[in-house]
Design a protein around this motif. Structure first.
Motif, PDB file in Angstrom:
ATOM      1  N   ASN A 158       0.709  -1.047  -0.044  1.00  0.00           N
ATOM      2  CA  ASN A 158      -0.070   0.263   0.036  1.00  0.00           C
ATOM      3  C   ASN A 158       0.767   1.260  -0.525  1.00  0.00           C
ATOM      4  OD1 ASN A 158      -2.448  -1.481   0.416  1.00  0.00           O
ATOM      5  ND2 ASN A 158      -1.955  -1.697   2.546  1.00  0.00           N
ATOM      6  N   VAL A 200      -3.309  -3.564  -4.826  1.00  0.00           N
ATOM      7  CA  VAL A 200      -4.430  -4.406  -4.404  1.00  0.00           C
ATOM      8  C   VAL A 200      -4.955  -4.343  -2.836  1.00  0.00           C
ATOM      9  CG1 VAL A 200      -2.471  -5.743  -4.617  1.00  0.00           C
ATOM     10  CG2 VAL A 200      -2.967  -4.839  -2.234  1.00  0.00           C
ATOM     11  N   ASP A 201      -6.621  -4.756  -2.554  1.00  0.00           N
ATOM     12  CA  ASP A 201      -7.237  -4.603  -1.478  1.00  0.00           C
ATOM     13  C   ASP A 201      -7.653  -6.101  -1.885  1.00  0.00           C
ATOM     14  OD1 ASP A 201      -9.037  -3.489  -0.741  1.00  0.00           O
ATOM     15  OD2 ASP A 201     -10.121  -2.297  -1.529  1.00  0.00           O
ATOM     16  N   ARG A 202      -7.312  -6.342  -0.273  1.00  0.00           N
ATOM     17  CA  ARG A 202      -7.908  -7.440   0.448  1.00  0.00           C
ATOM     18  C   ARG A 202      -8.601  -7.452   1.893  1.00  0.00           C
ATOM     19  NH1 ARG A 202      -9.425 -13.823  -1.311  1.00  0.00           N
ATOM     20  NH2 ARG A 202     -11.740 -13.704  -0.414  1.00  0.00           N
ATOM     21  N   MET A 203      -9.320  -7.773   3.018  1.00  0.00           N
ATOM     22  CA  MET A 203      -8.630  -7.613   4.328  1.00  0.00           C
ATOM     23  C   MET A 203      -8.632  -8.895   4.412  1.00  0.00           C
ATOM     24  SD  MET A 203     -10.876  -4.465   5.273  1.00  0.00           S
ATOM     25  CE  MET A 203     -12.347  -4.897   4.527  1.00  0.00           C
ATOM     26  N   LYS A 266      -8.205   4.596  -2.687  1.00  0.00           N
ATOM     27  CA  LYS A 266      -7.539   3.246  -1.890  1.00  0.00           C
ATOM     28  C   LYS A 266      -6.604   4.169  -0.606  1.00  0.00           C
ATOM     29  CE  LYS A 266      -6.304  -0.822   0.310  1.00  0.00           C
ATOM     30  NZ  LYS A 266      -5.206  -1.544   0.139  1.00  0.00           N
ATOM     31  N   LEU A 270      -9.538   4.390   1.781  1.00  0.00           N
ATOM     32  CA  LEU A 270     -10.182   3.092   2.466  1.00  0.00           C
ATOM     33  C   LEU A 270      -9.251   2.864   4.430  1.00  0.00           C
ATOM     34  CD1 LEU A 270     -10.393  -0.852   1.597  1.00  0.00           C
ATOM     35  CD2 LEU A 270      -8.525   0.036   2.776  1.00  0.00           C
ATOM     36  N   ASN A 271      -8.021   2.343   3.155  1.00  0.00           N
ATOM     37  CA  ASN A 271      -6.580   2.641   4.194  1.00  0.00           C
ATOM     38  C   ASN A 271      -6.889   4.368   5.244  1.00  0.00           C
ATOM     39  OD1 ASN A 271      -5.166   2.026   1.292  1.00  0.00           O
ATOM     40  ND2 ASN A 271      -5.534   0.088   3.868  1.00  0.00           N
ATOM     41  N   HIS A 274      -9.838   3.952   7.547  1.00  0.00           N
ATOM     42  CA  HIS A 274      -9.433   1.789   8.048  1.00  0.00           C
ATOM     43  C   HIS A 274      -8.546   2.174   9.928  1.00  0.00           C
ATOM     44  CE1 HIS A 274      -8.322  -2.639   7.174  1.00  0.00           C
ATOM     45  NE2 HIS A 274      -9.469  -2.237   8.580  1.00  0.00           N
ATOM     46  N   HIS A 340     -11.018  -8.254  12.391  1.00  0.00           N
ATOM     47  CA  HIS A 340      -9.868  -7.914  11.891  1.00  0.00           C
ATOM     48  C   HIS A 340      -9.661  -6.997  13.524  1.00  0.00           C
ATOM     49  CE1 HIS A 340      -7.568  -6.044   7.894  1.00  0.00           C
ATOM     50  NE2 HIS A 340      -6.533  -6.233   9.167  1.00  0.00           N
ATOM     51  N   LYS A 344      -4.358  -4.090  14.729  1.00  0.00           N
ATOM     52  CA  LYS A 344      -3.397  -5.092  13.519  1.00  0.00           C
ATOM     53  C   LYS A 344      -3.238  -3.228  12.346  1.00  0.00           C
ATOM     54  CE  LYS A 344      -1.667  -8.040  10.763  1.00  0.00           C
ATOM     55  NZ  LYS A 344      -2.025  -8.014   9.586  1.00  0.00           N
ATOM     56  N   VAL A 345      -4.663  -3.509  12.618  1.00  0.00           N
ATOM     57  CA  VAL A 345      -4.215  -1.758  11.966  1.00  0.00           C
ATOM     58  C   VAL A 345      -3.803  -0.786  12.111  1.00  0.00           C
ATOM     59  CG1 VAL A 345      -6.261  -0.420  10.381  1.00  0.00           C
ATOM     60  CG2 VAL A 345      -6.407  -3.176  10.282  1.00  0.00           C
ATOM     61  N   LYS A 352       2.445   4.654   8.089  1.00  0.00           N
ATOM     62  CA  LYS A 352       1.297   4.468   7.559  1.00  0.00           C
ATOM     63  C   LYS A 352       0.143   5.850   7.343  1.00  0.00           C
ATOM     64  CE  LYS A 352       0.283  -0.284   8.180  1.00  0.00           C
ATOM     65  NZ  LYS A 352      -0.474  -0.805   9.486  1.00  0.00           N
ATOM     66  N   ARG A 356      -1.778   8.150   4.546  1.00  0.00           N
ATOM     67  CA  ARG A 356      -3.353   7.463   4.342  1.00  0.00           C
ATOM     68  C   ARG A 356      -3.902   8.792   4.479  1.00  0.00           C
ATOM     69  NH1 ARG A 356      -4.279   1.893   7.298  1.00  0.00           N
ATOM     70  NH2 ARG A 356      -2.232   0.678   5.952  1.00  0.00           N
TER      71      ARG A 356
HETATM   72  C1  CS2 Z   1      -4.703  -1.636   6.496  1.00  0.00           C
HETATM   73  C2  CS2 Z   1      -4.885  -2.679   5.831  1.00  0.00           C
HETATM   74  O1  CS2 Z   1      -3.352  -2.301   8.485  1.00  0.00           O
HETATM   75  C3  CS2 Z   1      -3.539  -2.556   7.796  1.00  0.00           C
HETATM   76  O2  CS2 Z   1      -2.783  -1.061   7.459  1.00  0.00           O
HETATM   77  O3  CS2 Z   1      -5.489  -0.934   6.325  1.00  0.00           O
HETATM   78  O4  CS2 Z   1      -4.191  -3.769   5.744  1.00  0.00           O
HETATM   79  C4  CS2 Z   1      -6.208  -3.003   4.664  1.00  0.00           C
HETATM   80  O5  CS2 Z   1      -7.056  -4.575   5.289  1.00  0.00           O
HETATM   81  C5  CS2 Z   1      -5.538  -3.475   2.988  1.00  0.00           C
HETATM   82  O6  CS2 Z   1      -5.231  -2.579   3.142  1.00  0.00           O
HETATM   83  C6  CS2 Z   1      -6.777  -3.232   2.515  1.00  0.00           C
HETATM   84  O7  CS2 Z   1      -6.306  -4.312   1.051  1.00  0.00           O
END
Ligand code: CS2
Length: 461
Positions: A158, A200-203, A266, A270-271, A274, A340, A344-345, A352, A356
């Motif tokens: 990412n 790439v994208d998948r949790m 993304k 998304l990130n 997150h 999740h 961890k995130v 990050k 982000r």
């Molecule tokens: C999350 C990513 O742990 C993290 O920082 O934001 O790993 C997130 O799950 C993936 O980018 C989803 O594609």
């Protein structure tokens, strides 16, 4: 070859490679997966002949499946020579990597390779590399000497412009070698190796002991390398390969000339959300992302951060509906079955938040807007740093951040102290009074009024 055999790679790249073989009928592919610092996954996969299961969780989940695209699992820490040998093999044509942000060894102040890093220095000094960039550069050096043909290196982390970035890091590594090694390597790289960017994208959460037991009950077999993931899966790839590759497009990957726009969207939507949910959740005792997004005020804060702060700073790629994307992101976060964790995130925040959140903060400030919601996320990260001891903070800069913190930790002392971290905040941002005021405002609410204060401020402020 795949460098960084974590849960994400198994649930994403390995699955898509197997799907590509099934859909295209071109079965001549197999992945040598390399673990980086810890050899755990190599030890788990080796006795299983590389086989492992993927279990989807959430609505639309497919039944548990066995994935067979990994044909060799190798500990890079223990067998660095085998790693470079495999990269140099004529039968290898693609190296993919998922080594997380910190795995690239970037000097945040220059954006290029951190040649002061001990491990990078060791990789420059000898032929048994441990860092991902060292493995790639040393492997390609060996490949050049063997004249084993062109290669494509595909970053799947990412990071914005991850292909260009990886290319620059590998070139910087090569350039830092003695001239008699650097010159031939640099010219071979220029003529034979491409570095497409991807999104790439998948949790994929970390697998727990409970997950292993659940998979065992369903499968009737113990799979020590099992992974669980959400049903959603996406890969956007720049069409810039100098070598043969699996037909990933047959597995649903999108080849696009607009990967930078996909990646920016993304990361900032998304990130960024997150991370925001992770730090708000950590500050208020919410263990998972679905718990955090289940709090109405936090959901509102995320929606507004995306709509009011982030979206105006992004040029969306053709084919992406921004509003629909934001809605989809929030419903993916709400998946209660995924588990999740906010911990961890929330890990590696120093690596990050710049990519982000601070991109949005800068874009908003430059356009004369107040990045109110993005600042809330940054303040929540600051709160996490200031309320967690260095050994417990899962972050490569934990000690440096801790050293910056004052003994008495209040909004007025913590915010300026952490703004002083030059590897995260550039001088311009750190000196911006409006941004500092926003951070102090939100930090104070989190620190002194907790969840009720946040609800009140987010809903009525
Ligand atoms: C999350 C990513 O742990 C993290 O920082 O934001 O790993 C997130 O799950 C993936 O980018 C989803 O594609």
């Amino acid at each position: 070859m795949h460098l960084g055999l974590g849960a994400f790679a198994r649930a994403h790249t390995a699955v898509l490679t197997e799907n590509a073989m099934r859909s295209s009928g071109d079965f001549g592919w197999g992945i040598t997966g390399v673990t980086q610092r810890s050899d755990t996954v190599a030890r788990q996969l080796a006795p299983q002949d590389g086989l492992f299961t993927v279990t989807e969780r959430g609505s639309g989940a497919a039944p548990v499946r066995v994935v067979s695209s990994i044909v060799e699992a190798l500990s890079g820490r223990d067998y660095p020579g085998t790693v470079t040998e495999r990269i140099a093999a004529p039968s290898t044509s693609v190296v993919t990597l998922t080594v997380t942000e910190k795995g690239y060894r970037i000097d945040p102040r220059t954006g290029t390779l951190n040649t002061a890093d001990d491990q990078v220095q060791a990789d420059l000094a000898g032929p048994a590399p441990q860092t991902a960039i060292g493995q790639i550069a040393r492997g390609i050096q060996r490949r050049a000497r063997a004249d084993a043909g062109p290669l494509t290196v595909v970053s799947c982390d990412n990071l914005p412009g991850n292909g260009e970035l990886t290319r620059n890091l590998v070139h910087a590594f090569a350039a830092a070698l003695p001239a008699e090694e650097a010159d031939p390597l640099l010219s071979w790289l220029a003529a034979n190796v491409s570095f497409p960017s991807t999104m790439v994208d998948r949790m994929v959460p970390a697998t727990t002991a409970g997950d292993l037991n659940a998979v065992e009950r369903e499968l009737g077999l113990r799979d020590e390398a099992a992974v669980v993931a959400e049903p959603f899966l996406q890969w956007v790839i720049e069409d810039n390969f100098t070598s043969r590759r699996p037909r990933w497009e047959d597995a649903g990957a999108l080849f696009s000339s607009d990967v930078a726009a996909w990646e920016a969207a993304k990361l900032r939507l998304l990130n960024a959300s997150h991370s925001m949910l992770a730090y708000l959740g950590l500050a208020t005792g919410k263990a998972t992302i679905s718990d955090a997004v289940g709090e109405d005020a936090f959901r509102t804060a995320c929606s507004r951060m995306m709509a009011e702060d982030a979206l105006p700073t992004i040029s969306l790629p053709a084919g992406m509906d921004g509003t629909a994307y934001c809605g989809q992101v929030l419903s993916r976060f709400a998946n209660p079955a995924l588990g999740h964790t906010t911990d961890k995130v929330g890990s590696d925040g120093s690596q990050k938040i710049g990519l982000r959140l601070l991109t949005t903060v800068r874009g908003s400030l430059d356009a004369g807007r107040e990045p109110r919601w993005a600042a809330l996320a940054v303040a929540a990260w600051m709160h996490r740093v200031a309320s967690t001891s260095a050994p417990e903070l899962n972050d490569p800069l934990a000690q440096d951040l801790n050293d910056l913190l004052p003994a008495t930790r209040t909004a007025a002392t913590v915010v300026p102290a952490l703004l002083g971290c030059r590897s995260i905040f550039d001088g311009g941002l750190a000196a911006h009074q409006g941004f500092a005021d926003l951070l102090i405002h939100w930090y104070r609410i989190i620190d002194t009024h907790g969840l009720d204060g946040l609800r009140n401020e987010i809903n009525h402020g």
